[in-house]
Write an enzyme that holds these catalytic residues in place. Structure first.
Site, short mmCIF file in Angstrom:
data_model
loop_
_atom_site.label_atom_id
_atom_site.label_comp_id
_atom_site.label_asym_id
_atom_site.label_seq_id
_atom_site.Cartn_x
_atom_site.Cartn_y
_atom_site.Cartn_z
N ASP A 1 0.79 -1.33 -0.05
CA ASP A 1 -0.15 -0.03 0.06
C ASP A 1 0.75 1.25 0.08
O ASP A 1 0.52 2.30 -0.64
CB ASP A 1 -0.95 -0.03 1.19
CG ASP A 1 -1.66 -1.29 1.35
OD1 ASP A 1 -1.92 -1.96 0.24
OD2 ASP A 1 -2.15 -1.39 2.46
N ASP B 1 -6.27 -4.53 -6.02
CA ASP B 1 -6.11 -5.96 -6.20
C ASP B 1 -7.20 -6.98 -5.91
O ASP B 1 -6.85 -8.17 -5.83
CB ASP B 1 -4.68 -6.21 -5.52
CG ASP B 1 -4.65 -5.63 -4.14
OD1 ASP B 1 -5.60 -5.03 -3.75
OD2 ASP B 1 -3.58 -5.79 -3.49
N1 ABU Z 1 -6.07 -4.26 0.63
C1 ABU Z 1 -6.66 -5.00 -0.52
C2 ABU Z 1 -8.05 -5.34 0.16
C3 ABU Z 1 -9.16 -4.74 -0.47
C4 ABU Z 1 -10.61 -5.25 -0.25
O1 ABU Z 1 -10.93 -5.32 0.98
O2 ABU Z 1 -11.02 -5.80 -1.03
#
Ligand code: ABU
Length: 391
Positions: free
Chosen positions: A142, A271
């Site tokens: 991130d 992602d």
């Molecule tokens: N940091 C990726 C998680 C994204 C989501 O909660 O879908």
């Protein structure tokens, strides 16, 4: 696979690519030279070195509208109760066991694993306008974006993540000494002007809206994915249009940044929306992506529609997760064939096999409490390959 045209000499990667092409035209079988410890152009070239996050000192994110808008439901209510406290031991221990197993797996695949410093994230810090406690360094994906031989520290919108990259600074300085480029985007002020005070998450049928204004550029690296000269991004509750513009201008004409529209009502990180698994192979989330709306250049790629995640019935996992349900997509590609995927997500494992991949199952569900799964928990530092044009 097409090689990139050598049209703009001047960067190390282009020179290396040109040397490689010349060697090949003479029939010489010379492996591409990689003198820089940082070299990663896409999500699928053979992985050689990766940063993996840490759980020590993890602290539940401090209360702030930009945090709560992304953690709805039961988990959000739990988070609000315990915000600013250290994560309970039971959460850390369960996730740590899985993290240790994941690291051992990466090492068994001959991948160098580098780790940030342990930090007590509960320490309070501030600027002239606000103060906060920290969060954790579980998700290096991130806070830093690797583009070729450059690592960019991103201007993050969550106040509790303001100093997150400091725990990576010893590693960043080491890469810098060994030849990598190292950049930090302008440090944002994160004053109230950045957040829309009237924001509410969209109700069913309403268009997606965002909590961020365009007061200043902010973005998380995990809102971008890399396919050589082409990058894809979603606008989200941590990435605004100014942030996308900053990166576009910073990278210049060598790269093209394409915006993808996500239907996720509380978008944060690309992602679990789209993820390329190899050249010409794009995994997409059928809830968040309308295939008809994908940028035209992606229409030449095979679209792999992610299967519905296997349900998670464990109440502990449900209450503690900081993430949405689509973490079955949050996989880590080792190369164009091998993909690390959660052993719980049998549907994804079967689908990957059908598509010709070799899934490597690994348990990792408890990491969701710290912000993600395999893609989030890592930052690929070096993948064997050169800058190419895939479109
Ligand atoms: N940091 C990726 C998680 C994204 C989501 O909660 O879908």
């Amino acid at each position: 696979m097409r090689r990139m045209k050598v049209s703009s000499p001047g960067t190390l990667n282009l020179d290396v690519c040109a040397m490689d092409m010349i060697a090949q035209s003479f029939g010489l079988n010379i492996a591409p030279h990689q003198t820089c410890p940082v070299n990663s152009h896409n999500e699928w070239d053979p992985l050689e070195e990766v940063i993996v996050g840490r759980l020590e000192g993890a602290t539940l994110p401090s209360r702030h509208p930009v945090v709560s808008c992304n953690v709805p439901g039961m988990a959000g209510r739990f988070q609000a109760l315990v915000a600013g406290l250290h994560y309970p031991k039971i959460m850390v221990e369960r996730a740590q066991r899985e993290l240790d197993g994941f690291i051992a797996l990466l090492q068994s695949l001959n991948i160098t694993v580098t780790r940030p410093e342990p930090v007590d994230h509960r320490k309070r810090f501030g600027t002239p306008e606000w103060s906060s406690r920290g969060f954790c360094n579980a998700c290096p994906r991130d806070s830093m974006l690797v583009i070729g031989d450059e690592i960019i520290e991103t201007p993050m919108a969550w106040p509790c993540r303001y100093f997150e990259t400091h725990s990576y600074r010893p590693i960043l300085k080491d890469y810098f000494r060994r030849g990598a480029r190292w950049t930090a985007a302008p440090r944002p002020q994160l004053s109230d002007d950045l957040y829309d005070g009237d924001y509410h998450p969209p109700r069913k049928g309403e268009p997606v809206t965002y909590i961020l204004t365009e007061f200043e550029p902010v973005f998380d690296a995990a809102d971008f994915i890399r396919c050589g000269r082409d990058l894809f991004v979603i606008r989200s509750n941590v990435t605004n249009l100014s942030g996308i513009t900053w990166l576009r201008r910073h990278l210049g004409e060598t790269y093209r940044i394409h915006e993808i529209t996500s239907r996720c009502p509380n978008p944060m990180h690309i992602d679990t929306t789209i993820l390329p698994l190899g050249p010409g192979k794009l995994l997409i989330n059928p809830d968040y992506i309308d295939i008809e709306q994908l940028p035209p250049i992606l229409k030449k790629w095979d679209i792999l529609v992610a299967p519905e995640p296997d349900p998670i019935d464990d109440l502990f996992l449900k209450i503690t997760s900081l993430c949405g349900k689509w973490l079955n997509m949050n996989v880590l590609t080792i190369d164009e064939k091998r993909v690390i995927v959660d052993q719980h997500h049998k549907g994804m494992i079967d689908a990957l096999e059908r598509w010709g991949f070799e899934p490597i199952p690994c348990p990792f569900l408890h990491y969701a409490a710290f912000g993600g799964a395999f893609h989030c928990a890592t930052l690929d530092i070096r993948r064997r390959g050169t800058l190419q044009n895939y479109f």
